[in-house]
Design an enzyme around this catalytic site. Structure first.
Site, PDB file in Angstrom:
ATOM      1  N   GLU A  67       0.121   3.651   1.684  1.00  0.00           N
ATOM      2  CA  GLU A  67       0.163   4.088   3.092  1.00  0.00           C
ATOM      3  C   GLU A  67       1.542   3.851   3.691  1.00  0.00           C
ATOM      4  O   GLU A  67       1.908   4.493   4.675  1.00  0.00           O
ATOM      5  CB  GLU A  67      -0.879   3.319   3.919  1.00  0.00           C
ATOM      6  CG  GLU A  67      -2.288   3.825   3.778  1.00  0.00           C
ATOM      7  CD  GLU A  67      -2.530   5.175   4.451  1.00  0.00           C
ATOM      8  OE1 GLU A  67      -2.127   5.358   5.602  1.00  0.00           O
ATOM      9  OE2 GLU A  67      -3.119   6.048   3.791  1.00  0.00           O
ATOM     10  N   TYR A 114      -1.680  -0.249  10.660  1.00  0.00           N
ATOM     11  CA  TYR A 114      -1.914  -0.897   9.358  1.00  0.00           C
ATOM     12  C   TYR A 114      -0.689  -0.781   8.458  1.00  0.00           C
ATOM     13  O   TYR A 114      -0.196  -1.778   7.910  1.00  0.00           O
ATOM     14  CB  TYR A 114      -3.134  -0.246   8.690  1.00  0.00           C
ATOM     15  CG  TYR A 114      -3.308  -0.574   7.228  1.00  0.00           C
ATOM     16  CD1 TYR A 114      -3.857  -1.785   6.827  1.00  0.00           C
ATOM     17  CD2 TYR A 114      -2.927   0.335   6.234  1.00  0.00           C
ATOM     18  CE1 TYR A 114      -4.022  -2.083   5.477  1.00  0.00           C
ATOM     19  CE2 TYR A 114      -3.095   0.047   4.890  1.00  0.00           C
ATOM     20  CZ  TYR A 114      -3.640  -1.169   4.518  1.00  0.00           C
ATOM     21  OH  TYR A 114      -3.797  -1.456   3.188  1.00  0.00           O
ATOM     22  N   SER A 167       0.816  -1.220   0.000  1.00  0.00           N
ATOM     23  CA  SER A 167       0.000   0.000   0.000  1.00  0.00           C
ATOM     24  C   SER A 167       0.846   1.265   0.000  1.00  0.00           C
ATOM     25  O   SER A 167       1.894   1.326   0.636  1.00  0.00           O
ATOM     26  CB  SER A 167      -0.874  -0.013   1.254  1.00  0.00           C
ATOM     27  OG  SER A 167      -1.422   1.251   1.490  1.00  0.00           O
TER      28      SER A 167
HETATM   29  P1  NAP Z   1     -11.293  -4.822   1.466  1.00  0.00           P
HETATM   30  O1  NAP Z   1     -12.416  -4.494   0.535  1.00  0.00           O
HETATM   31  O2  NAP Z   1     -11.295  -4.280   2.845  1.00  0.00           O
HETATM   32  O3  NAP Z   1     -11.211  -6.419   1.523  1.00  0.00           O
HETATM   33  C1  NAP Z   1     -10.400  -7.056   2.462  1.00  0.00           C
HETATM   34  C2  NAP Z   1     -10.596  -8.556   2.324  1.00  0.00           C
HETATM   35  O4  NAP Z   1      -9.804  -9.195   3.327  1.00  0.00           O
HETATM   36  C3  NAP Z   1     -12.041  -9.027   2.560  1.00  0.00           C
HETATM   37  O5  NAP Z   1     -12.295 -10.116   1.718  1.00  0.00           O
HETATM   38  C4  NAP Z   1     -11.998  -9.483   4.005  1.00  0.00           C
HETATM   39  O6  NAP Z   1     -12.977 -10.433   4.319  1.00  0.00           O
HETATM   40  C5  NAP Z   1     -10.614 -10.111   4.033  1.00  0.00           C
HETATM   41  N1  NAP Z   1     -10.090 -10.284   5.373  1.00  0.00           N
HETATM   42  C6  NAP Z   1     -10.057  -9.412   6.397  1.00  0.00           C
HETATM   43  N2  NAP Z   1      -9.473  -9.953   7.471  1.00  0.00           N
HETATM   44  C7  NAP Z   1      -9.129 -11.212   7.122  1.00  0.00           C
HETATM   45  C8  NAP Z   1      -8.524 -12.294   7.808  1.00  0.00           C
HETATM   46  N3  NAP Z   1      -8.139 -12.219   9.080  1.00  0.00           N
HETATM   47  N4  NAP Z   1      -8.329 -13.458   7.132  1.00  0.00           N
HETATM   48  C9  NAP Z   1      -8.717 -13.576   5.838  1.00  0.00           C
HETATM   49  N5  NAP Z   1      -9.306 -12.603   5.149  1.00  0.00           N
HETATM   50  C10 NAP Z   1      -9.515 -11.438   5.787  1.00  0.00           C
HETATM   51  O7  NAP Z   1      -9.894  -4.403   0.820  1.00  0.00           O
HETATM   52  P2  NAP Z   1      -9.555  -4.043  -0.706  1.00  0.00           P
HETATM   53  O8  NAP Z   1      -9.806  -2.601  -0.914  1.00  0.00           O
HETATM   54  O9  NAP Z   1     -10.163  -5.048  -1.598  1.00  0.00           O
HETATM   55  O10 NAP Z   1      -7.973  -4.212  -0.700  1.00  0.00           O
HETATM   56  C11 NAP Z   1      -7.366  -5.481  -0.984  1.00  0.00           C
HETATM   57  C12 NAP Z   1      -5.967  -5.510  -0.386  1.00  0.00           C
HETATM   58  O11 NAP Z   1      -5.197  -4.455  -0.952  1.00  0.00           O
HETATM   59  C13 NAP Z   1      -5.912  -5.305   1.117  1.00  0.00           C
HETATM   60  O12 NAP Z   1      -4.832  -6.063   1.598  1.00  0.00           O
HETATM   61  C14 NAP Z   1      -5.601  -3.832   1.270  1.00  0.00           C
HETATM   62  O13 NAP Z   1      -4.941  -3.604   2.494  1.00  0.00           O
HETATM   63  C15 NAP Z   1      -4.708  -3.596   0.083  1.00  0.00           C
HETATM   64  N6  NAP Z   1      -4.710  -2.271  -0.489  1.00  0.00           N
HETATM   65  C16 NAP Z   1      -5.881  -1.671  -0.820  1.00  0.00           C
HETATM   66  C17 NAP Z   1      -5.863  -0.414  -1.424  1.00  0.00           C
HETATM   67  C18 NAP Z   1      -7.131   0.273  -1.838  1.00  0.00           C
HETATM   68  O14 NAP Z   1      -7.074   1.488  -2.091  1.00  0.00           O
HETATM   69  N7  NAP Z   1      -8.240  -0.425  -1.961  1.00  0.00           N
HETATM   70  C19 NAP Z   1      -4.626   0.217  -1.686  1.00  0.00           C
HETATM   71  C20 NAP Z   1      -3.464  -0.443  -1.340  1.00  0.00           C
HETATM   72  C21 NAP Z   1      -3.503  -1.696  -0.756  1.00  0.00           C
HETATM   73  P3  NAP Z   1     -14.480 -10.006   4.796  1.00  0.00           P
HETATM   74  O15 NAP Z   1     -15.217  -9.658   3.513  1.00  0.00           O
HETATM   75  O16 NAP Z   1     -14.967 -11.210   5.465  1.00  0.00           O
HETATM   76  O17 NAP Z   1     -14.321  -8.815   5.687  1.00  0.00           O
HETATM   77  O1  G4F Z   2     -10.645   6.495   2.439  1.00  0.00           O
HETATM   78  P1  G4F Z   2      -9.662   6.379   3.523  1.00  0.00           P
HETATM   79  O2  G4F Z   2     -10.092   5.696   4.763  1.00  0.00           O
HETATM   80  O3  G4F Z   2      -8.384   5.702   2.864  1.00  0.00           O
HETATM   81  P2  G4F Z   2      -6.850   5.623   3.331  1.00  0.00           P
HETATM   82  O4  G4F Z   2      -6.687   5.911   4.765  1.00  0.00           O
HETATM   83  O5  G4F Z   2      -6.074   6.444   2.373  1.00  0.00           O
HETATM   84  O6  G4F Z   2      -6.542   4.067   3.128  1.00  0.00           O
HETATM   85  C1  G4F Z   2      -6.982   3.378   1.963  1.00  0.00           C
HETATM   86  O7  G4F Z   2      -6.004   3.482   0.959  1.00  0.00           O
HETATM   87  C2  G4F Z   2      -4.747   2.855   1.294  1.00  0.00           C
HETATM   88  C3  G4F Z   2      -3.803   3.089   0.109  1.00  0.00           C
HETATM   89  O8  G4F Z   2      -3.133   4.300   0.284  1.00  0.00           O
HETATM   90  C4  G4F Z   2      -4.987   1.390   1.536  1.00  0.00           C
HETATM   91  F1  G4F Z   2      -3.805   0.770   1.801  1.00  0.00           F
HETATM   92  C5  G4F Z   2      -5.943   1.224   2.694  1.00  0.00           C
HETATM   93  O9  G4F Z   2      -6.207  -0.163   2.876  1.00  0.00           O
HETATM   94  C6  G4F Z   2      -7.246   1.924   2.349  1.00  0.00           C
HETATM   95  O10 G4F Z   2      -7.838   1.254   1.265  1.00  0.00           O
HETATM   96  O11 G4F Z   2      -9.157   7.838   3.946  1.00  0.00           O
HETATM   97  C7  G4F Z   2      -8.634   8.741   2.995  1.00  0.00           C
HETATM   98  C8  G4F Z   2      -8.470  10.104   3.639  1.00  0.00           C
HETATM   99  C9  G4F Z   2      -7.708  10.084   4.961  1.00  0.00           C
HETATM  100  O12 G4F Z   2      -6.826  11.177   4.990  1.00  0.00           O
HETATM  101  C10 G4F Z   2      -8.771  10.278   6.028  1.00  0.00           C
HETATM  102  O13 G4F Z   2      -8.322  10.929   7.211  1.00  0.00           O
HETATM  103  O14 G4F Z   2      -9.774  10.602   3.971  1.00  0.00           O
HETATM  104  C11 G4F Z   2      -9.740  11.161   5.258  1.00  0.00           C
HETATM  105  N1  G4F Z   2     -11.103  11.158   5.804  1.00  0.00           N
HETATM  106  C12 G4F Z   2     -11.796  12.296   6.141  1.00  0.00           C
HETATM  107  N2  G4F Z   2     -12.987  11.955   6.643  1.00  0.00           N
HETATM  108  C13 G4F Z   2     -11.870  10.104   6.084  1.00  0.00           C
HETATM  109  C14 G4F Z   2     -13.058  10.614   6.602  1.00  0.00           C
HETATM  110  N3  G4F Z   2     -11.649   8.791   5.915  1.00  0.00           N
HETATM  111  C15 G4F Z   2     -12.643   7.935   6.272  1.00  0.00           C
HETATM  112  N4  G4F Z   2     -12.458   6.606   6.098  1.00  0.00           N
HETATM  113  N5  G4F Z   2     -13.823   8.376   6.807  1.00  0.00           N
HETATM  114  C16 G4F Z   2     -14.086   9.709   7.003  1.00  0.00           C
HETATM  115  O15 G4F Z   2     -15.135  10.075   7.479  1.00  0.00           O
END
Ligand code: NAP
Ligand code: G4F
Length: 356
Positions: free
Chosen positions: A139, A161, A137
């Site tokens: 992050e 995280y 990520s």
């Molecule tokens: P997500 O929608 O939150 O999905 C997470 C998945 O992980 C869900 O299927 C969840 O299952 C499963 N999970 C959670 N805890 C687990 C555990 N203990 N054992 C097995 N499975 C578990 O995340 P996503 O947005 O698809 O992201 C996919 C991956 O990319 C994650 O690792 C995330 O950290 C990473 N990532 C995401 C972003 C982004 O912007 N989306 C960016 C960078 C990296 P349930 O459905 O049962 O909760």
């Molecule tokens: O949407 P967010 O929660 O995403 P964040 O923290 O960037 O993390 C996501 O992207 C990562 C990749 O860079 C992944 F690795 C991670 O698993 C996840 O998918 O928050 C984005 C921004 C933050 O700065 C947060 O402080 O939005 C700001 N924010 C403001 N109000 C909020 C809110 N975020 C959330 N979730 N909820 C709010 O009400």
């Protein structure tokens, strides 16, 4: 390369897991996913591609397991015999990781280690190569030291995280170098879609817009609006994951659009799409603040473009609008531009025997 196209996905029920499953099925893979046992169904995002496993046409199979349960991960690996593993499972919410740091680190950091150990043993014993993708990520860059961020920008994680993701990142490299595993890190910047979890800021906004139009929500409470993110479209990003595992050599790649926007700009487009001014609806709630914030993320996807041939297909404005449209459609409301929507799999539950 791979004769038998069998893939195993952790986190298959998540946003990325659902898109990746669709993509791999289209490529002719047999896809296996690990799901967690829950008291209510958690398979909404993949119900539309699931068919009864008794059918000869079945290509998607689900297995109960958890990243915190190494024995089961090993058993599934032995049973499925995948050629590719995509480790997408995670407690992926940054704010929540401050509330549940131990569990987050167990699933994210130790989860990756458990799979790597299982793959190491399996490959050593059978001589069969298992390619591994680790969902890293942006992050991990945290308090940014360099703009834009590349594969060589130093990490400065700012949450439980992201600390856990840094651990998983380095273990993936360590296993690649120590045991000759084909293991890749994707360093993916934020990617969104109509299937994005409802508590991430983008989906929280687009869902609120639709509910405000419907008249069932009056206010949208948010935290810090000043941070900037490099937001792309999830469907594009899962393609990059697969591309990494098709290369001759394992490597690490930044996947990003190269553009960054403030949350306020997301609000402008989302509310503007339905002719509303967000200033009239958005209110501040400090509970959404984080103990430490990541202020600015912007990735440089040059390596992914040059080596993988990857590039994003959806602009920021298109992304925001397609998410608002999908949330309007979820509520049976018309879209301002007449769009019929994409990617909405909600309310299409298929009660085939996913769970035993
Ligand atoms: P997500 O929608 O939150 O999905 C997470 C998945 O992980 C869900 O299927 C969840 O299952 C499963 N999970 C959670 N805890 C687990 C555990 N203990 N054992 C097995 N499975 C578990 O995340 P996503 O947005 O698809 O992201 C996919 C991956 O990319 C994650 O690792 C995330 O950290 C990473 N990532 C995401 C972003 C982004 O912007 N989306 C960016 C960078 C990296 P349930 O459905 O049962 O909760
Ligand atoms: O949407 P967010 O929660 O995403 P964040 O923290 O960037 O993390 C996501 O992207 C990562 C990749 O860079 C992944 F690795 C991670 O698993 C996840 O998918 O928050 C984005 C921004 C933050 O700065 C947060 O402080 O939005 C700001 N924010 C403001 N109000 C909020 C809110 N975020 C959330 N979730 N909820 C709010 O009400």
């Amino acid at each position: 390369m791979n004769e038998r196209k069998i893939a195993l996905i952790t986190g298959i029920t998540g946003q990325d897991g659902s898109y990746l499953s669709e993509f791999l099925l289209d490529q002719g893979y047999e896809v296996h996913g690990i799901i967690r046992r829950t008291s209510t169904f958690n398979t909404d995002r993949i119900d539309h591609i699931y068919i009864d496993p008794h059918s000869p046409d079945a290509k998607l199979f689900l297995h109960y397991g958890d990243l915190t349960d190494g024995t089961t991960l090993r058993r599934i690996l032995e049973q499925v015999k995948p050629r590719e593993i995509y480790n997408l499972g995670a407690q992926s919410h940054v704010r929540v990781s401050f509330d549940s740091p131990e569990y987050t680190v167990d699933s994210v950091a130790m989860g990756a280690l458990r799979i790597l150990e299982a793959v190491r043993d399996y490959q050593q014993r059978t001589g069969i190569e298992v390619r591994f993708y680790q969902a890293g990520s942006s992050e991990m860059f945290g308090k940014v030291i360099e703009v834009p961020q590349t594969e060589t920008t130093p990490f400065y994680p700012r949450s439980p995280y992201s600390c856990a993701k840094v651990y998983a990142h380095w273990q993936t490299i360590n296993y690649r170098e120590s045991y000759d595993l084909f293991a890749c890190n994707g360093i993916l910047f934020n990617h969104e879609s109509p299937r994005r979890g409802e508590t991430f800021v983008t989906r929280k906004i687009t869902r609120a817009v639709a509910r405000i139009v419907e008249g069932t929500q009056q206010k949208l409470y948010l935290g810090n609006l000043d941070s900037k993110r490099d937001w792309g479209y999830a469907k594009d990003y899962v393609r990059a994951m697969w591309m990494m595992l098709q290369q001759d050599q394992p490597d690490d790649y930044v996947v990003a659009t190269g553009e960054t926007y403030e949350i306020k700009e997301f609000l402008d487009i989302a509310f503007g799409h339905v002719n509303l001014d967000w200033h009239n609806y958005v209110a501040f709630d400090p509970r959404y603040l984080r103990p430490a914030e990541v202020d600015l993320l912007i990735g440089d996807p040059t390596k992914a473009r040059e080596k993988l041939g990857w590039k994003p297909s959806v602009t920021f404005e298109e992304l925001v609008k397609l998410m608002v449209n999908a949330d309007l459609i979820n509520l049976n409301l018309p879209t301002p531009d007449g769009s019929k929507g994409v990617d909405s799999t909600l309310n299409r539950r298929n009660f085939a025997s996913i769970v035993d």
